[in-house]
Enzyme design. Sequence first.
Site, PDB file in Angstrom:
ATOM      1  N   TYR A  21      34.305 -31.260 -47.311  1.00 51.76           N
ATOM      2  CA  TYR A  21      35.768 -31.335 -47.204  1.00 51.76           C
ATOM      3  C   TYR A  21      36.183 -32.505 -46.319  1.00 51.76           C
ATOM      4  O   TYR A  21      37.097 -33.274 -46.648  1.00 51.76           O
ATOM      5  CB  TYR A  21      36.232 -29.998 -46.638  1.00 51.76           C
ATOM      6  CG  TYR A  21      37.707 -29.834 -46.381  1.00 51.76           C
ATOM      7  CD1 TYR A  21      38.594 -29.648 -47.429  1.00 51.76           C
ATOM      8  CD2 TYR A  21      38.202 -29.824 -45.076  1.00 51.76           C
ATOM      9  CE1 TYR A  21      39.938 -29.453 -47.185  1.00 51.76           C
ATOM     10  CE2 TYR A  21      39.544 -29.631 -44.822  1.00 51.76           C
ATOM     11  CZ  TYR A  21      40.411 -29.443 -45.877  1.00 51.76           C
ATOM     12  OH  TYR A  21      41.743 -29.250 -45.635  1.00 51.76           O
ATOM     13  N   ILE A  29      48.992 -25.791 -40.486  1.00 52.92           N
ATOM     14  CA  ILE A  29      50.129 -24.986 -40.943  1.00 52.92           C
ATOM     15  C   ILE A  29      49.616 -23.639 -41.438  1.00 52.92           C
ATOM     16  O   ILE A  29      48.606 -23.585 -42.161  1.00 52.92           O
ATOM     17  CB  ILE A  29      50.859 -25.753 -42.090  1.00 52.92           C
ATOM     18  CG1 ILE A  29      51.536 -27.015 -41.553  1.00 52.92           C
ATOM     19  CG2 ILE A  29      51.854 -24.871 -42.823  1.00 52.92           C
ATOM     20  CD1 ILE A  29      52.729 -26.790 -40.632  1.00 52.92           C
TER      21      ILE A  29
HETATM   22  N1  LIG Z   1      46.965 -25.191 -44.020  1.00 48.55           N
HETATM   23  C1  LIG Z   1      46.500 -26.078 -43.156  1.00 48.55           C
HETATM   24  O1  LIG Z   1      46.618 -25.928 -41.936  1.00 48.55           O
HETATM   25  C2  LIG Z   1      45.824 -27.318 -43.652  1.00 48.55           C
HETATM   26  C3  LIG Z   1      45.095 -28.085 -42.735  1.00 48.55           C
HETATM   27  C4  LIG Z   1      44.550 -29.277 -43.176  1.00 48.55           C
HETATM   28  C5  LIG Z   1      44.723 -29.683 -44.488  1.00 48.55           C
HETATM   29  N2  LIG Z   1      45.392 -28.898 -45.361  1.00 48.55           N
HETATM   30  C6  LIG Z   1      45.541 -29.365 -46.732  1.00 48.55           C
HETATM   31  O2  LIG Z   1      46.835 -29.047 -47.221  1.00 48.55           O
HETATM   32  C7  LIG Z   1      46.781 -28.811 -48.637  1.00 48.55           C
HETATM   33  C8  LIG Z   1      47.355 -27.452 -48.964  1.00 48.55           C
HETATM   34  O3  LIG Z   1      46.670 -26.478 -48.222  1.00 48.55           O
HETATM   35  P1  LIG Z   1      47.153 -24.965 -48.143  1.00 48.55           P
HETATM   36  O4  LIG Z   1      46.749 -24.487 -46.799  1.00 48.55           O
HETATM   37  O5  LIG Z   1      48.548 -24.847 -48.591  1.00 48.55           O
HETATM   38  O6  LIG Z   1      46.161 -24.307 -49.235  1.00 48.55           O
HETATM   39  P2  LIG Z   1      46.388 -23.058 -50.210  1.00 48.55           P
HETATM   40  O7  LIG Z   1      45.005 -22.642 -50.649  1.00 48.55           O
HETATM   41  O8  LIG Z   1      47.227 -22.024 -49.549  1.00 48.55           O
HETATM   42  O9  LIG Z   1      47.158 -23.687 -51.447  1.00 48.55           O
HETATM   43  C9  LIG Z   1      46.523 -24.639 -52.248  1.00 48.55           C
HETATM   44  C10 LIG Z   1      47.109 -24.616 -53.649  1.00 48.55           C
HETATM   45  O10 LIG Z   1      46.410 -25.615 -54.414  1.00 48.55           O
HETATM   46  C11 LIG Z   1      46.007 -25.041 -55.659  1.00 48.55           C
HETATM   47  N3  LIG Z   1      44.800 -25.703 -56.160  1.00 48.55           N
HETATM   48  C12 LIG Z   1      43.540 -25.575 -55.702  1.00 48.55           C
HETATM   49  N4  LIG Z   1      42.702 -26.299 -56.460  1.00 48.55           N
HETATM   50  C13 LIG Z   1      43.454 -26.909 -57.420  1.00 48.55           C
HETATM   51  C14 LIG Z   1      43.170 -27.765 -58.504  1.00 48.55           C
HETATM   52  N5  LIG Z   1      41.918 -28.149 -58.779  1.00 48.55           N
HETATM   53  N6  LIG Z   1      44.191 -28.206 -59.276  1.00 48.55           N
HETATM   54  C15 LIG Z   1      45.463 -27.812 -59.016  1.00 48.55           C
HETATM   55  N7  LIG Z   1      45.794 -26.989 -58.018  1.00 48.55           N
HETATM   56  C16 LIG Z   1      44.808 -26.535 -57.225  1.00 48.55           C
HETATM   57  C17 LIG Z   1      45.758 -23.578 -55.339  1.00 48.55           C
HETATM   58  O11 LIG Z   1      45.807 -22.754 -56.510  1.00 48.55           O
HETATM   59  C18 LIG Z   1      46.895 -23.284 -54.353  1.00 48.55           C
HETATM   60  O12 LIG Z   1      48.073 -22.873 -55.010  1.00 48.55           O
HETATM   61  C19 LIG Z   1      45.305 -28.978 -49.027  1.00 48.55           C
HETATM   62  O13 LIG Z   1      45.092 -30.311 -49.436  1.00 48.55           O
HETATM   63  C20 LIG Z   1      44.571 -28.721 -47.720  1.00 48.55           C
HETATM   64  O14 LIG Z   1      43.299 -29.313 -47.684  1.00 48.55           O
HETATM   65  C21 LIG Z   1      45.954 -27.719 -44.970  1.00 48.55           C
END
Ligand SMILES: NC(=O)c1ccc[n+]([C@@H]2O[C@H](COP(=O)([O-])OP(=O)(O)OC[C@H]3O[C@@H](n4cnc5c(N)ncnc54)[C@H](O)[C@@H]3O)[C@@H](O)[C@H]2O)c1
Length: 268
Positions: A170, A202
């Site tokens: 990742y 978040i």
């Molecule tokens: N939440 C955090 O604190 C955090 C921290 C660092 C990075 N991120 C990044 O933020 C983004 C969103 O994270 P989140 O926490 O909302 O995750 P989440 O898992 O809650 O939501 C991710 C969404 O992406 C969709 N998804 C996954 N694989 C997919 C694919 N191949 N094609 C289309 N859709 C797909 C999932 O179905 C889901 O609806 C991601 O890129 C994650 O790496 C989040």
Amino acid sequence: MLTRTYRFTKGRTMTTLEGKVAIITGARRGIGRAEALTLAGAGAKVVVCDIVFDDEMTSLQDEIAAAGGESLAFACDVTKKDDIDHVVAQTIATYGRVDILVNNAQTGLTPVPWEELSDKLFTQSFESGPLASFRFMQACFPYMKAQGWGRIINTSSGASRGGVPNFGHYAAAKGAIASLTYAAATDWGQYGITANVIYPAILTPALKGYLEAEPSRRAEMEARVPVRYVGDPLDDLGPIVLFLASDASGYLTGHPFFVDGGAGQGPR
Ligand SMILES: NC(=O)c1ccc[n+]([C@@H]2O[C@H](COP(=O)([O-])OP(=O)(O)OC[C@H]3O[C@@H](n4cnc5c(N)ncnc54)[C@H](O)[C@@H]3O)[C@@H](O)[C@H]2O)c1
């Protein structure tokens, strides 16, 4: 009481995205959903897509419509080039333009010990992360270039800068997304297209799952965040994304934005 707002000479505004069209990937839940609601709430027509297409996607569209917004929704696995091309082609067929691209979807959000990390998982992280971001950016580029205006918001992670165990797959993918963003910013600024990258911390379903996997994780994380809480997708991340999607951010490109309550994901 403030009765007037200053009128910027270039007419820049961040309060409206009227007339703009935005694509948001991974919009079914978490950060992507909040981004879709925020941009739609500011007046953009939003094209939402996700690999999972169920009632949650319908409810997202309903919520947007109830607030007076407009959306299109697609099932799209961002690891598939055909799916990406379909979303962009349908966006253009329906609205004739694309102004804002939010590359949010990503797989590989759970830690894997190095001994168990397979080529397959490593490759999937790259296919859903930097390769998908690149494909969407390349597909949208001709339209943004012709319009002389575009906003690209990519999604990295603090994990790409180390400090989170067992995230080799990742971290590497998220680091590549940041580099891709800086490269596009260098080449596309001349066309009025900005490219920036966010580093969220978040509280989404994905992060909740990670924090709840071990009892002490949430308290440890909150203690590390200077504001002492982990941010809400809409309230804490929404305004930042709105700013980066808006006209007001036109002089900012190629930058990392740490949307993390000061959690210290800054340069190492
Ligand atoms: N939440 C955090 O604190 C955090 C921290 C660092 C990075 N991120 C990044 O933020 C983004 C969103 O994270 P989140 O926490 O909302 O995750 P989440 O898992 O809650 O939501 C991710 C969404 O992406 C969709 N998804 C996954 N694989 C997919 C694919 N191949 N094609 C289309 N859709 C797909 C999932 O179905 C889901 O609806 C991601 O890129 C994650 O790496 C989040």
